[in-house]
Each structure stands twice: as C-alpha cells, then as structure tokens.
Design an enzyme around this catalytic site. Sequence first.
Site, PDB file in Angstrom:
ATOM      1  N   GLU A 147       4.647   0.728  10.012  1.00 39.08           N
ATOM      2  CA  GLU A 147       5.071   1.017   8.638  1.00 39.08           C
ATOM      3  C   GLU A 147       5.789   2.359   8.518  1.00 39.08           C
ATOM      4  OE1 GLU A 147       2.064  -0.095   9.429  1.00 39.08           O
ATOM      5  OE2 GLU A 147       1.556  -1.813   8.161  1.00 39.08           O
TER       6      GLU A 147
ATOM      7  N   MET B  86      10.800  22.650  22.096  1.00 35.69           N
ATOM      8  CA  MET B  86      10.811  23.744  21.132  1.00 35.69           C
ATOM      9  C   MET B  86       9.504  24.532  21.189  1.00 35.69           C
ATOM     10  SD  MET B  86      12.646  25.375  19.065  1.00 35.69           S
ATOM     11  CE  MET B  86      13.994  24.593  18.172  1.00 35.69           C
TER      12      MET B  86
ATOM     13  N   LYS C 197      -2.852  -7.081  -5.813  1.00 40.04           N
ATOM     14  CA  LYS C 197      -2.531  -8.430  -5.356  1.00 40.04           C
ATOM     15  C   LYS C 197      -2.539  -9.450  -6.489  1.00 40.04           C
ATOM     16  CE  LYS C 197      -3.595 -11.669  -1.653  1.00 40.04           C
ATOM     17  NZ  LYS C 197      -4.410 -11.942  -0.456  1.00 40.04           N
TER      18      LYS C 197
ATOM     19  N   PHE D 232     -11.896  -4.331   1.211  1.00 35.82           N
ATOM     20  CA  PHE D 232     -11.217  -4.376   2.509  1.00 35.82           C
ATOM     21  C   PHE D 232      -9.774  -3.904   2.350  1.00 35.82           C
ATOM     22  CE2 PHE D 232      -8.606  -6.787   5.600  1.00 35.82           C
ATOM     23  CZ  PHE D 232      -9.030  -6.108   6.729  1.00 35.82           C
ATOM     24  N   GLN D 233      -9.372  -2.991   3.195  1.00 34.90           N
ATOM     25  CA  GLN D 233      -8.029  -2.382   3.150  1.00 34.90           C
ATOM     26  C   GLN D 233      -7.715  -1.772   1.788  1.00 34.90           C
ATOM     27  OE1 GLN D 233      -5.184  -5.209   4.907  1.00 34.90           O
ATOM     28  NE2 GLN D 233      -5.636  -4.296   6.903  1.00 34.90           N
TER      29      GLN D 233
END
Lengths: 159, 567
Positions: free
Chosen positions: B51, B474, B163, B113-114
Amino acid sequence: MKTNVNERRVISVIVMNESSVLSRITSLFAARGYNIESLTVAPIPDSDMSHITIATKGSSRLMEQVTKQLHKLIPVYKVIEHEEMVEKEMVLAKFPIAENLADISVLSAAYNGGVVNVGTEMIIVMVADEPKRVKHFIEAAQRYNPCEIVRGGVVAIER
Amino acid sequence: MGQMSGAQMVCEAIIAEGVTTVFGYPGGAIMHVYDEIYKQEGFEHILNRHEQASVHAADGYARATGEVGVAMVTSGPGFTNAVTGLATAYMDSIPLVVISGQVPLSLIGTDGFQEIDAVGISRPCTKHNFLVRTLEELPRVLKEAFYIARSGRPGPVLVDVPKDITVDIGEFIYPDSVDIPTYKPTYKGNKKQIEKAVEAIKSAKKPLLYIGGGVVLSNAYELVRELAEKTQIPAVETLMARGVMGAKNPLLLGMLGMHGNYSSNMAMSETDLVISLGARFDDRVTGKLSEFAKYADIIHVDIDAANIGKLVDVDYPIVGDITEVLQAMLPQLDDVDTDRYEAWRNILNRYDELHPQSYVDSDEVIKPQWAIERIGELIGEDAIITSDVGQHQMWAAQHYPFDRPRQWINSGGLGTMGFGFPAALGVKRAFPEKTVVNVTGDGSILMNMQELVTAAEYKIPVINMILNNHFLGMVRQWQTFFYEKRYSETDLSFQPNFKALAEACGGIGYDVTTKAEFDAAIKDAIKQDKVCFMNVQTNRFEDVLPMVPSGGALFNMMLPQTTKGDA
C-alpha cells in the site's frame, strides 16, 4: 517582533460543529508542544458553529504561529486572539456542612456567586469571576476544608 | 444518476473527477468498492504490491501531471501502510485523495478485525480527513476531498469509508461545486503589499530570487522566468524547485542549502533583498538561521499564511497564489533598471568561476556524478527523473540538467527512502511516451523493490538506475565527517544480485562497472518495454559536496577538491 515568553493568552476559535473538530485543535497543540491551560467548548446559539475558548501561554511569535495553524484547519471559521476582552470562569466548590456556612456564603457572594445546593453532609457553592479572582477565591476557600473544587475553564468575549 | 451503492458512488466520483489511473490494494473492508472497480471501465486500476507504493505511485502521478492522484487501500494494516505515503505527500504539498476502507459503523470502536483509527492517525499528515458517517454525505465528502486536495496549498486528503456504507444504496447526486464556509484560500495578493515589494526590488542593490516548490505547484514557472528575465535578478532554487528556471538559464546560480553550490549559498549570504516565491525556509535550506540572509530584507510570497514569519521575520509578506501575485507584480516592473544589479551579478559569476559545481572524474571507476551527467547528456529533456533519498538524490539534484518543472520528482520534505520507484510508476503511467528514470541507491531501492512485480505485470518500463556504493551513503558520509568513521550499520556489502532480482520478477537487469557498459545499458534500457534495474558500481567513498554541516552558516561550506582557490 516582541517575544515576551510565557505571557498568558486567550484565543477564541469559531469552528464548524462536527465530531472531530476538537481533536483536530487539541492535536495541533499537542503535536507542536504548545500547552493548553484551559479549554471550553459550546455551540453558538442558532448556528452550526461552536465557540472554543483556549487559554494558553507563549510568546507573541508562538501565538501568531498557533493562530495561523489553527486557521489552516479546514473546519475553523475564525480565530480571535483576544486583547481587549471580558473574561470569566466558573467554579463549583463543595464544603462539609460542619464548616462555617455563613462565612462560606459571604465568601462566594464576594466572588460573584452563592450557595447553589445544600445537603445533609455537604454544601455546594458556585462563583463566576475573572480568572485571577477565581484563583483568590480558591486560596480563600482553603480554610473551610473544601472536599472538591471544579473549575470550568475560561470563557472570553471581545469588548 | 439515480440509485446506487456507496461503492459505486466512490467509483463514479473518481470518474467524474477525471482520474484515469487509480493505484491500490484490496482487502476486506474495501471489497465492495473493488467489486465495482471490476465492473466499471472509467479508470484503470493498478495493483501495487504494497500500500505504501500505491500512495507513492499516486503521488508520482500527481507531481508529474499537477492533477489529483488517487490511491485506494483497505482498513487496518492497509491504511497504516499508506501512512508514510500520506506523510510524504503532506510534507511536499501534493494533491492526493486516498480512500481507505473501514470496518462497519457498528464495529467502530470495538477493536474489530483490521480496525484502526485512520482519521486519528492521519490527522497530522493530511491536509484534511473524513470518516464518512452516512451514505447521504458520501457524494459531498468525495467532492470536498478532491476540492480540498487541489485548492489553496495542495495536500493529501483521506476519506475513510466504513464497509456498510459501501453496501447501502441511495441517491447519487455528485455536487457541481463546493461551498465550505470555513475554507476560503487566498489567491490574490494584497495590492498595497505588492506595490511595496516592487519598490523594494527597485531600490535593492543585491536582490535574489529564492524559488521554492510552490512555483511548481502553482504552475508559475513561465512567470518566474519572465520576472528574472525582465529584472535580470539572479535566482537560486530549492530542491523542490529544480527545473523552474531551466538549467541553461544564465540567471540561475543553482540549488542552495546544505548541498547547494558555492555561488548560490554565497548569494543568499550576501543579498540585500530575498524575493521568496513559494519557499518555506526549511532548515536544510537556511542552515544556521541567525546567519541566513543576514543583510537582507525579505519579500515572502506564499499561499499559506502560516509559512510566512514561521522561521524568519518577513518585511514584505504577501499571502497569495504565486501566479496571481506575479501577474500583478510584473507590469509594475516595466521600468526596472536592470543595470542596477550588474555589479551584483558580476560578483556572483565570479563566485561561480571560483567554485563551480564540480567533482573529480575517474577512468577506473564510475563516479556517481558522472552517471547523472551522462544520462542528462543521453536523454536530458526527454526524461522525467524520480529519485529516492540519500546521496544519489543530491547528486541528481546538483548535476542533472533539468529544463522544466515536474521533470524532477523526489521526496523533499519527509525524505522518504523507497519513494522513487513507485513514484516512477505513477509518472510513467501519466506520461507513457517519456523515458522515466528512477535515480536510486543500493539502500533505497530495496525499500519498495516489490514494485518490480507491479511494473512487470503492467508493462511499465521504468529504469531504476542504482548508484551502488555498497553503503547507506549519506549516513556513511556523516559518519566519516562527524562520527570519526565509525560506520555503524551503514555497510551494505551484503547485497542481493540486483540483475537476477530484476529478472526473477519479470524485468531486465544490467550489471554496469565501466562507462562503456553504462552507455550500452542505458541505450538498451530505453528501447525495452520492460522495467529494469541498472546496477551501477560506483566508488564507495564519494561524498556529496559542497556541504554545509547541519546547523552551520550557509557560507561555511566544505568544498570539493577541484576548486580553484578561496574566494
């Protein structure tokens, strides 16, 4: 630019009355390490806006930045950094009924308040005054062994 | 448009906004939307393999086109993976709309959940965010999200959609316009302030244009070039503004700041009038603030009032869009005396001759600066360059001949390693006819290397030019200078076989150790329709110079060995 550090400031923030707006404002203060001394929120009558009053401390440069950052938040309508204002704070204090009730009553009257509730064991008084005087009231109240003191936070209006 | 599900509304809004490509990754809470994506033909969806890469890809698309980029993720880990992408876009003011799934309204707050508090987490790294609470407000919220993302000072906007709202069916009327009473960006600069600024320019002796990323965002580069041309005032660019003046422009001194060139940093140290256009006085630009532009008055043009006076006291604040402010300012400068600044230009040219942007080349080994200059020679104007973060990024910014804005795409503010490759996918999708090169390092590339699979699947032929010094370069450089060469956790000698890695994922790999191999590889890569890794072995201990040590004054630079003597 004057930078007198830790001067007390009061700002009013007029916001859209939506669920997340308060957290947007407080997290802005938290993320930058700005301290909030007191905060009050209430809806503005006959509108979909709310009035938030924040008392804080900081330099004028810091306050300018706070004001601008607050203004950047999408639901913020207006930010007023008060200079000429009327400021009041309400306090509720609870004392044992065995204390000198006459003294307590006179004390609260001297600070723009009075007795608001008397029970079998406790007496409750309310005062509403300028923040500095509220501090004096709380000091004076100590000799009557207060069980609990609740401050309401500052509300302010520009003169 | 009639009755439809919330999921369909999301798709219809994306189509109505003219978005052609959406980057994302499905999951439980966003599945109804993905079901509608399957059915529609209004936009293309690209399945990244992480993602974070989806958001960077949408970001690259936005930076290259100037349009709003769109990414889509699911709830919980899908969203948290997207946070770095949001923060990257936020720091560089890039317009994005990220749509995240959320658990159903009835489960919010139950540790479902999630489930994660997406609006809570993203508040400090988005311009604004929404948790959609009713189906009725969904069309308005989507419209506002796009509007907020692209207007004023642009930025990413998150829309978190539970949802159950994507399942519900209701009337879809997409608003034509937006009216948010609390959000009215200022575009027009104050007339009086602009007049005062013009007077200041006319009476200055050593004025300097300080050009920032805001010029790119405002699409104002032609006006800025006109301003420089008309007044003959020299210019410096920030990292985010590379390309605004054009590399061949004689009035451009270069990039200023920690890795700015000598004349740019000296110009800022000696100027008597800074004309700041869409720059924000970042610490990597200013060095020690008390020494920054010490002898100058400051004109600061910025669309974000909070940027003005944030770090330095400003004498001529102008809140407004650069384009509108310059349109008002330019006619007032018709009678400017360009000879007035000639002595100043001569001083700066002398500085540039004394200490040009330079490096010591080698015949034995490829120098990273040579590699950058070489791709500049070979593909120059035709390419769009993205980059990751580190030494390679600075070398690209210093040495590539950028001749227009939006040709240089990098994570400047947040400094996100792993940005370049997925961003390049977004760029290439927006401009398929352009050669897109991600200049990267052996450290950064591994941070989103899974995108090899995405690039191979969708045939997005971007060139990843890995300047491989087997170091986290760096950080290694700082350890050399400031930590007595204790190379703590920066030695990347243990490496994957980059060529094989690219090939394993359906791409092409090139191992490059000589200049001849370099030319051959780049020429071949341009012709291919496959993603590639060009693994370029460079010398290990090359430093990015000049360098202003962190917190030091801009005029105290460590200079490369090639300089011709002290000024």
